[in-house]
Design an enzyme around this catalytic site. Structure first.
Site, PDB file in Angstrom:
ATOM      1  N   CYS A 103       0.789  -1.246   0.000  1.00  0.00           N
ATOM      2  CA  CYS A 103       0.000   0.000   0.000  1.00  0.00           C
ATOM      3  C   CYS A 103       0.817   1.289   0.000  1.00  0.00           C
ATOM      4  O   CYS A 103       0.635   2.124  -0.888  1.00  0.00           O
ATOM      5  CB  CYS A 103      -0.961  -0.005   1.187  1.00  0.00           C
ATOM      6  SG  CYS A 103      -2.294  -1.179   0.959  1.00  0.00           S
ATOM      7  N   LEU A 104       1.684   1.479   1.011  1.00  0.00           N
ATOM      8  CA  LEU A 104       2.320   2.804   1.141  1.00  0.00           C
ATOM      9  C   LEU A 104       3.065   3.245  -0.125  1.00  0.00           C
ATOM     10  O   LEU A 104       2.818   4.349  -0.617  1.00  0.00           O
ATOM     11  CB  LEU A 104       3.273   2.848   2.359  1.00  0.00           C
ATOM     12  CG  LEU A 104       2.644   2.761   3.751  1.00  0.00           C
ATOM     13  CD1 LEU A 104       3.652   3.147   4.834  1.00  0.00           C
ATOM     14  CD2 LEU A 104       1.422   3.630   3.878  1.00  0.00           C
TER      15      LEU A 104
END
Ligand SMILES: NC(=O)c1ccc[n+]([C@@H]2O[C@H](COP(=O)([O-])OP(=O)(O)OC[C@H]3O[C@@H](n4cnc5c(N)ncnc54)[C@H](O)[C@@H]3O)[C@@H](O)[C@H]2O)c1
Length: 437
Positions: free
Chosen positions: A267-268
């Site tokens: 995600c990040l």
């Protein structure tokens, strides 16, 4: 009441299992037939603590898994939880979600229900209005707000605690218009999560909340990593004491202040890239976000330059990597910083051996026979000239002189400061600690 969940990855399968174990009537749908078969047999296609037990429990109740999309015609709520990866230029790739909502739309046309469609997938601001809503209306020949509800419902779970986060979210965000559908959705979430704040806003704000969340977390990580680099230049300084102390300030908070090799995961990195790309299209130069990414990349370069300082020319040198998963308690290696490290070392013709308690299978899919895989830590360290601890798996805390004894050169890079309090007969470098003169 029947609930459909489209896309059975970390988010969708966790949600399906949690809701089914609570007794809800769930149909979990995925395009991948093989995956559906595995899940129907009670086996999770990936490692996530508590998930498999909950899945088995759900399957004994009212959880059905299928790749037959027509089953969503009977659903009252439909969650969309498919992946939203990145394009090579960093922008969001919407092809998967567009395809998923197209099929949902086609089935909606033949449905007698007026379902509420909740999009959990992370999408850049404007996607619901510009892409998802028009596709659904066109394919179904029906009107949003009248024949079906459409709500942005971003997800905040973390892998390794996905079940706990699904059961006990810190917030529920519902983006969309204040219609009867919204009231119904709110009612469902109040029942599911009494006492959890529910934020009702418009689509674009809900979409932006998710990016604000993840980019802030990435910023915290890059902030502490930058400080850890400064600490390394101050003899005796310890970044953990600093992080712990500033974390006690309620304005700051203690989480996501662990200095290390940089942020990774599914995600990040992708959400940062998508937000930066999106900001640029709006004419805003995301100076801070660019710096956050830059610090993250340099963190990895730093590890390579430390290895080079000690080993010299890296061709044919033997380096061991402990931990490939992007965090402990998962087998997910998507965008793991350890994978990036291996790629960079491979370019310098390093002979690499890896160990990971859960992620060997996934790493093999990625690197095949280009690197070596060890089942035990001792095997991984044998004949090695440098070991890098990348992931904070519990078992690496127990590393001792006996395990290091067969290394050819006992050089240890501890990216997680797991061995700082041990008396070790090794050349030891820890990220974030200033060496005493
Ligand atoms: N993984 C996380 O920690 C996390 C946390 C919060 C939000 N999110 C977001 O949630 C979304 C899903 O993430 P994930 O990690 O669960 O993804 P994932 O890649 O693990 O799973 C996606 C699933 O969707 C299936 N799929 C693909 N196309 C489909 C289609 N047309 N119809 C039905 N199924 C289809 C895939 O086979 C796969 O099983 C992403 O937008 C992600 O950014 C992820």
């Amino acid at each position: 009441m029947k609930i459909g969940i489209v896309g059975l990855g970390f988010v969708g399968l966790s949600l399906s299992s949690v809701l089914a174990s609570k007794g809800y009537d769930i149909i979990g749908i995925d395009i991948d037939e093989e995956k559906c078969k595995t899940i129907s047999d009670g086996i999770s296609p990936f490692f996530e603590p508590e998930l498999e037990n909950l899945l088995k429990n759900g399957l004994k109740k009212k959880l059905e898994i299928s790749n037959d999309f027509s089953l969503i015609r009977n659903c009252d709520f439909i969650f969309v939880t498919v992946g939203t990866p990145q394009n090579t230029d960093g922008s969001i790739n919407l092809s998967i979600i567009k395809k998923a909502v197209s099929i949902i739309g086609e089935n909606l046309q033949r449905s007698k229900k007026k379902p509420i469609i909740l999009v959990k997938s992370t999408v850049i601001p404007g996607t619901m209005k510009k892409n998802i809503l028009p596709i659904l209306e066109k394919k179904s020949n029906k009107k949003a707000g009248k024949d079906f509800g459409l709500i942005s419902n971003p997800e905040f779970l973390q892998e390794s605690t996905a079940i706990r986060d699904t059961k006990f979210p810190h917030v529920v965000v519902l983006g969309g218009y204040e219609t009867e559908f919204m009231k119904k959705a709110k009612k469902l979430f109040i029942k599911l999560h009494p006492n959890v704040p529910i934020v009702i806003t418009n689509h674009q704000t809900a979409e932006m909340i998710k990016y604000a969340n993840n980019s802030f977390l990435a910023t915290k990580i890059s902030f502490i990593n930058q400080l850890s680099n400064i600490c390394q230049k101050i003899p005796g300084a310890n970044v953990d004491d600093i992080a712990k102390t500033i974390g006690l300030d309620p304005r700051i908070g203690k989480l996501f202040l662990n200095a290390g090799p940089g942020y990774g995961g599914s995600c990040l990195p992708k959400d940062m890239k998508a937000l930066i790309n999106f900001a640029n299209t709006t004419g805003v130069t995301p100076t801070l976000l660019n710096a956050v990414e830059d610090v993250n990349m340099k963190q990895l370069e730093q590890i390579i330059s430390i290895i080079k300082q000690r080993l010299g020319n890296l061709t044919s040198k033997r380096v061991t990597i402990l931990g490939i998963a992007f965090k402990p308690n998962t087998d997910d290696i998507r965008n793991s910083i350890a994978i990036e490290l291996i790629k960079k070392l491979q370019k310098r013709k390093v002979i690499i051996t890896i160990h990971d308690p859960k992620a060997i299978k996934n790493t093999k899919k990625f690197f095949g026979d280009k690197i070596k895989y060890a089942n035990t830590i001792v095997d991984a360290l044998s004949e090695s000239q440098c070991v890098v601890i990348m992931t904070q798996w519990k078992q690496y805390e127990k590393l001792n002189n006996n395990q290091f004894k067969n290394m050819k050169k006992k050089f240890v890079i501890d990216c997680r400061r797991m061995l700082t309090n041990k008396q070790l007969d090794v050349d030891y470098f820890a990220i974030g600690l200033g060496k005493e003169n």
